[in-house]
Scaffold this motif. Structure first.
Motif, PDB file in Angstrom:
ATOM      1  N   UNK A  96       0.882  -1.292   0.018  1.00 14.12           N
ATOM      2  CA  UNK A  96       0.030   0.006  -0.120  1.00 14.12           C
ATOM      3  C   UNK A  96       0.897   1.150  -0.014  1.00 14.12           C
ATOM      4  N   UNK A  97       0.506   2.303  -0.427  1.00 14.93           N
ATOM      5  CA  UNK A  97       1.351   3.578  -0.432  1.00 14.93           C
ATOM      6  C   UNK A  97       1.682   4.009   0.846  1.00 14.93           C
ATOM      7  N   UNK A  98       1.115   3.684   2.087  1.00 11.96           N
ATOM      8  CA  UNK A  98       1.899   3.975   3.208  1.00 11.96           C
ATOM      9  C   UNK A  98       2.864   3.016   3.627  1.00 11.96           C
ATOM     10  N   UNK A  99       2.825   1.462   3.096  1.00 10.58           N
ATOM     11  CA  UNK A  99       3.808   0.771   3.519  1.00 10.58           C
ATOM     12  C   UNK A  99       5.091   1.033   2.657  1.00 10.58           C
ATOM     13  N   UNK A 100       4.761   1.310   1.481  1.00  7.93           N
ATOM     14  CA  UNK A 100       6.081   2.108   0.597  1.00  7.93           C
ATOM     15  C   UNK A 100       6.698   3.484   1.258  1.00  7.93           C
TER      16      UNK A 100
END
Length: 64
Positions: free
Chosen positions: A31-35
């Motif tokens: 997910x964008x937050x994970x990246x």
């Protein structure tokens, strides 16, 4: 993490990792937050490494 990386680019990175089937460290999807979190951790690790290297070089100079 303060960076010039845009939210769009982070989303594209997450999409590309998912398209390749690359799992996260916990085996999930990106997910964008994970990246963003992974990039922030990598940035902090580089800062610590560089600070440690600079500190050890100063110590080495003291004993030359």
């Amino acid at each position: 993490m303060r960076s010039a990386i845009s939210a769009t680019l982070i989303r594209q990175i997450a999409d590309a990792l998912n398209a390749r089937g690359a799992p996260t460290a916990r085996g999930g999807r990106w997910h964008p937050m994970t990246v963003r979190n992974a990039l922030a951790r990598a940035q902090r690790a580089l800062q610590v490494r560089n600070e440690t290297r600079a500190g050890s070089e100063k110590v080495d100079r003291l004993f030359r």
